[in-house]
Design a protein around this motif. Structure first.
Motif, PDB file in Angstrom:
ATOM      1  N   UNK A 329       0.950  -1.066   0.139  1.00  0.00           N
ATOM      2  CA  UNK A 329       0.106  -0.080   0.021  1.00  0.00           C
ATOM      3  C   UNK A 329       1.022   1.204  -0.078  1.00  0.00           C
ATOM      4  N   UNK A 330       1.999   1.235   0.919  1.00  0.00           N
ATOM      5  CA  UNK A 330       2.998   2.394   0.848  1.00  0.00           C
ATOM      6  C   UNK A 330       3.589   2.613  -0.500  1.00  0.00           C
ATOM      7  N   UNK A 331       3.942   1.538  -1.198  1.00  0.00           N
ATOM      8  CA  UNK A 331       4.536   1.582  -2.418  1.00  0.00           C
ATOM      9  C   UNK A 331       3.545   2.146  -3.550  1.00  0.00           C
ATOM     10  N   UNK A 332       2.226   1.521  -3.373  1.00  0.00           N
ATOM     11  CA  UNK A 332       1.402   2.211  -4.445  1.00  0.00           C
ATOM     12  C   UNK A 332       0.879   3.639  -4.382  1.00  0.00           C
ATOM     13  N   UNK A 333       0.978   4.133  -3.039  1.00  0.00           N
ATOM     14  CA  UNK A 333       0.747   5.549  -2.673  1.00  0.00           C
ATOM     15  C   UNK A 333       1.874   6.355  -3.181  1.00  0.00           C
ATOM     16  N   UNK A 334       3.188   5.939  -2.869  1.00  0.00           N
ATOM     17  CA  UNK A 334       4.330   6.393  -3.506  1.00  0.00           C
ATOM     18  C   UNK A 334       4.243   6.487  -5.003  1.00  0.00           C
ATOM     19  N   UNK A 375      -9.305  11.810  -3.831  1.00  0.00           N
ATOM     20  CA  UNK A 375      -9.786  10.988  -2.648  1.00  0.00           C
ATOM     21  C   UNK A 375      -9.958   9.542  -3.076  1.00  0.00           C
ATOM     22  N   UNK A 376     -10.148   9.470  -4.355  1.00  0.00           N
ATOM     23  CA  UNK A 376     -10.538   7.970  -4.688  1.00  0.00           C
ATOM     24  C   UNK A 376      -9.159   7.253  -4.389  1.00  0.00           C
ATOM     25  N   UNK A 377      -8.001   7.742  -4.668  1.00  0.00           N
ATOM     26  CA  UNK A 377      -6.717   6.827  -4.067  1.00  0.00           C
ATOM     27  C   UNK A 377      -6.633   6.784  -2.899  1.00  0.00           C
ATOM     28  N   UNK A 378      -7.011   7.826  -1.794  1.00  0.00           N
ATOM     29  CA  UNK A 378      -6.749   7.452  -0.495  1.00  0.00           C
ATOM     30  C   UNK A 378      -7.849   6.960   0.330  1.00  0.00           C
ATOM     31  N   UNK A 379      -8.864   6.383  -0.276  1.00  0.00           N
ATOM     32  CA  UNK A 379      -9.971   5.903   0.508  1.00  0.00           C
ATOM     33  C   UNK A 379      -9.614   4.872   1.410  1.00  0.00           C
ATOM     34  N   UNK A 382      -8.068   6.395   4.324  1.00  0.00           N
ATOM     35  CA  UNK A 382      -8.949   7.032   5.077  1.00  0.00           C
ATOM     36  C   UNK A 382      -9.830   6.292   6.009  1.00  0.00           C
ATOM     37  N   UNK A 383     -10.385   5.274   5.323  1.00  0.00           N
ATOM     38  CA  UNK A 383     -11.310   4.225   6.010  1.00  0.00           C
ATOM     39  C   UNK A 383     -10.409   3.990   7.283  1.00  0.00           C
ATOM     40  N   UNK A 384      -9.022   3.427   7.178  1.00  0.00           N
ATOM     41  CA  UNK A 384      -8.405   2.992   8.256  1.00  0.00           C
ATOM     42  C   UNK A 384      -8.326   4.146   9.305  1.00  0.00           C
ATOM     43  N   UNK A 385      -7.969   5.376   8.952  1.00  0.00           N
ATOM     44  CA  UNK A 385      -7.811   6.537   9.740  1.00  0.00           C
ATOM     45  C   UNK A 385      -9.339   6.459  10.718  1.00  0.00           C
ATOM     46  N   UNK A 386     -10.202   6.487   9.969  1.00  0.00           N
ATOM     47  CA  UNK A 386     -11.765   6.479  10.668  1.00  0.00           C
ATOM     48  C   UNK A 386     -11.690   5.299  11.791  1.00  0.00           C
ATOM     49  N   UNK A 387     -11.128   4.271  11.425  1.00  0.00           N
ATOM     50  CA  UNK A 387     -11.380   3.028  12.181  1.00  0.00           C
ATOM     51  C   UNK A 387     -10.707   3.434  13.728  1.00  0.00           C
ATOM     52  N   UNK A 388      -9.395   3.807  13.305  1.00  0.00           N
ATOM     53  CA  UNK A 388      -8.538   3.998  14.484  1.00  0.00           C
ATOM     54  C   UNK A 388      -9.046   5.313  15.267  1.00  0.00           C
ATOM     55  N   UNK A 389      -9.552   6.353  14.580  1.00  0.00           N
ATOM     56  CA  UNK A 389      -9.532   7.660  15.490  1.00  0.00           C
ATOM     57  C   UNK A 389     -10.978   7.790  15.899  1.00  0.00           C
ATOM     58  N   UNK A 399     -12.051  16.205   5.816  1.00  0.00           N
ATOM     59  CA  UNK A 399     -10.671  16.408   5.835  1.00  0.00           C
ATOM     60  C   UNK A 399     -10.156  16.941   4.342  1.00  0.00           C
ATOM     61  N   UNK A 400      -8.959  17.395   4.456  1.00  0.00           N
ATOM     62  CA  UNK A 400      -8.372  17.748   3.273  1.00  0.00           C
ATOM     63  C   UNK A 400      -7.790  16.603   2.455  1.00  0.00           C
ATOM     64  N   UNK A 401      -7.228  16.887   1.323  1.00  0.00           N
ATOM     65  CA  UNK A 401      -6.879  15.562   0.507  1.00  0.00           C
ATOM     66  C   UNK A 401      -5.629  15.154   1.261  1.00  0.00           C
ATOM     67  N   UNK A 402      -5.158  13.971   1.062  1.00  0.00           N
ATOM     68  CA  UNK A 402      -4.050  13.431   1.457  1.00  0.00           C
ATOM     69  C   UNK A 402      -2.759  14.192   0.908  1.00  0.00           C
ATOM     70  N   UNK A 403      -1.989  14.800   1.923  1.00  0.00           N
ATOM     71  CA  UNK A 403      -0.890  15.522   1.090  1.00  0.00           C
ATOM     72  C   UNK A 403       0.562  14.543   1.320  1.00  0.00           C
TER      73      UNK A 403
END
Ligand code: AKG
Ligand code: FE2
Length: 527
Positions: A329-334, A375-379, A382-389, A399-403
């Motif tokens: 997932x990190x490599x995909x985002x990079x 947003x489509x890419x960070x979904x 984002x869901x993981x952040x929602x679950x944790x926080x 929220x703002x777009x993932x920077x």
């Protein structure tokens, strides 16, 4: 292409240059050894010799521990190799290519390749040269690296094969103490490498010492930004070696190696730098409240796959969450981000001292490149952040777009607060919280320090840190200032999700009580 390469800020661009440089050097070596054609133009021959010497002196013998990385990556991960590479391109390669006979002599695929590369991406410029100086000085300053050792390739605990030559040392001179140390080193190096005029350097050194002695004032010696030595210098070679830099004294005080009068300022810069090199300022009492745990209650999905969490600080609560993104997932985002990165800007900077009092190299508050993911890419993230926080994150209003940001060696973001300064009317409220991912582990350096909390987080692949920027009354919490420490070796990828307050109001109720803090629960329990 719309943009030129940013050789000092973008790791991808720097690797491109390193790759080209290796090819060029291999090709020059072949030509130099194989043919007589270089004898047609002795100046070109000389330039090629100088180029190759510079290459082999540094990158040519790059042989660092990690056998998996390619040479271009190893070079771009080493601040000294990268510094020398940028200069080789600016001063030596450009000279060569601009000679009329270059294309006559090198009528090859290689010559065309060089030409196209720079036509497309732009030449490394004077600006790149200034920025690479800044990068080196950021590393030196934050870590109080000794000039002698640094110039000979020692980076904290890692001895590398790249060193600074007399030209680099001359260029790296800054104000006062630093200037004197680098010039002395430049003289020592020039006596061996012959690349710079020793009498000229001696003249500069004499001037620098005079200036230092004129400015030096014993009574105000420990003033905040004093770049001086702790006494006047004599005009005898090596005298500065026995004098201490005021910077060093302040730094060692913070490191606990020295105690100095209470007048020593404890601004967040000094603490920031000390935190960057591994110091921690939390009291035993504070530390006793920290622990790590498996979180399995924040969201039903954690019942079968709990997450590893750790309190790095309490009140304000700040946590690190481990292995929240997989390596893929990190490599995909990079990969999704890399093509579109531009130099970062800042909305403001929370400085303990006025901008005009800063050393030139402190003025650059953020040296990275970044871009925002759709947003489509960070979904998934984002869901993981929602679950944790337990906060609302995924929708436009949440929220703002993932920077996504990346730092090369020497890349920094000086301490600041994440709150929005000019409230943007389009954004639904302040940034109530920050959730920041680390996409990779940094070889050396690159921590995120929280000067007021006295603790720094260390990047770990797929992990994240999370904290609230606001009190429950909606005012910003000044304690959560934080900054990105310079990357000493390697590269750093991080990504911010700034969560806004408006849509959280049912779950995170605001209060009338002043300065109360949101707490981060541990399996449903708050303190
Ligand atoms: O990358 C880091 O360590 C900190 C970045 C940060 O604070 C920011 O982008 O606001
Ligand atoms: Fe930040």
């Amino acid at each position: 292409r719309l943009t030129r390469h940013f050789y000092t800020k973008s790791i991808g661009d720097l690797k491109d240059l390193a790759g080209l440089d290796i090819e060029i050097s291999e090709y020059f070596t072949q030509v130099y050894l194989a043919s007589e054609s270089l004898n047609q133009d002795l100046e070109i021959k000389h330039l090629v010799e100088v180029y190759l010497q510079d290459f082999y002196e540094t990158s040519g013998f790059a042989d660092f521990s990690d056998a998996i990385l390619t040479t271009a990556v190893k070079i771009s991960h080493n601040p000294i190799c990268s510094y020398r590479l940028i200069r080789r391109a600016i001063y030596l390669l450009r000279h060569l290519v601009l000679r009329a006979s270059f294309f006559r002599i090198f009528q090859s695929k290689m010559a065309r390749k060089i030409f196209h590369f720079f036509l497309e991406n732009g030449w490394p410029s004077n600006r790149d040269s200034i920025e690479s100086n800044f990068a080196i000085l950021s590393i030196q300053q934050a870590h109080a690296f000794d000039v002698d050792q640094f110039a000979n390739g020692l980076l904290a605990t890692v001895q590398t094969n790249c060193t600074f030559d007399s030209i680099s040392c001359h260029e790296l001179r800054q104000d006062m103490a630093s200037q004197i140390q680098w010039l002395e080193k430049a003289i020592e190096k020039a006596e061996n490498d012959g690349k710079t005029s020793v009498p000229f350097l001696k003249l500069l050194l004499r001037k620098a010492i005079n200036k230092h002695n004129n400015v030096f004032d014993a009574d105000t010696m420990l003033d905040l930004q004093s770049p001086c030595f702790d006494r006047e210098l004599k005009h005898i070679p090596g005298d500065s070696k026995t004098a201490k830099k005021v910077h060093t004294i302040l730094y060692e005080t913070l490191q606990g190696k020295q105690s100095v009068a209470a007048s020593v300022p404890r601004t967040n810069y000094w603490r920031h730098w000390a935190l960057c090199s591994g110091k921690n300022f939390q009291t035993e009492e504070e530390k006793s409240q920290l622990f790590c745990w498996y979180e399995f209650k924040a969201h039903p999905r954690f019942q079968i796959g709990p997450v590893k969490m750790e309190f790095l600080n309490r009140d304000p609560d700040m946590v690190q969450i481990y292995e929240i993104l997989s390596e893929k997932e990190t490599l995909d985002l990079i990969r999704n981000t890399s093509a579109t990165m531009l130099p970062s800007s800042v909305q403001h900077i929370d400085m303990p001292i006025r901008e005009d009092q800063l050393d030139p190299y402190e003025k650059k508050s953020r040296t990275s490149v970044n871009s925002w993911l759709p947003r489509s890419v960070d979904l998934i993230a984002s869901r993981k952040i929602e679950a944790i926080t337990g906060l609302h994150v995924a929708r436009e209003i949440d929220s703002e777009l993932l920077q996504v940001a990346s730092y090369t060696v020497g890349g920094v973001f000086q301490p600041h607060h994440d709150e929005l300064v000019q409230e943007d009317k389009d954004l639904p409220g302040q940034r109530i919280a920050t959730f920041m991912f680390y996409f990779n582990e940094v070889e050396l350096g690159g921590r995120t320090s929280f000067p007021f909390l006295g603790v720094a987080a260390t990047p770990a692949t797929g992990s994240a840190i999370f904290w609230y920027n606001l009190y429950t009354d909606g005012y910003s919490d000044p304690m959560v200032d934080h900054g990105a420490c310079p990357v000493i070796m390697g590269e750093k990828w991080s990504a911010n999700k700034w969560i806004h307050e408006q849509t959280q109001f049912l779950d995170r109720k605001c209060t009338l009580k002043r300065k109360e803090r949101f707490q981060i629960p541990c399996n449903g329990v708050v303190r």
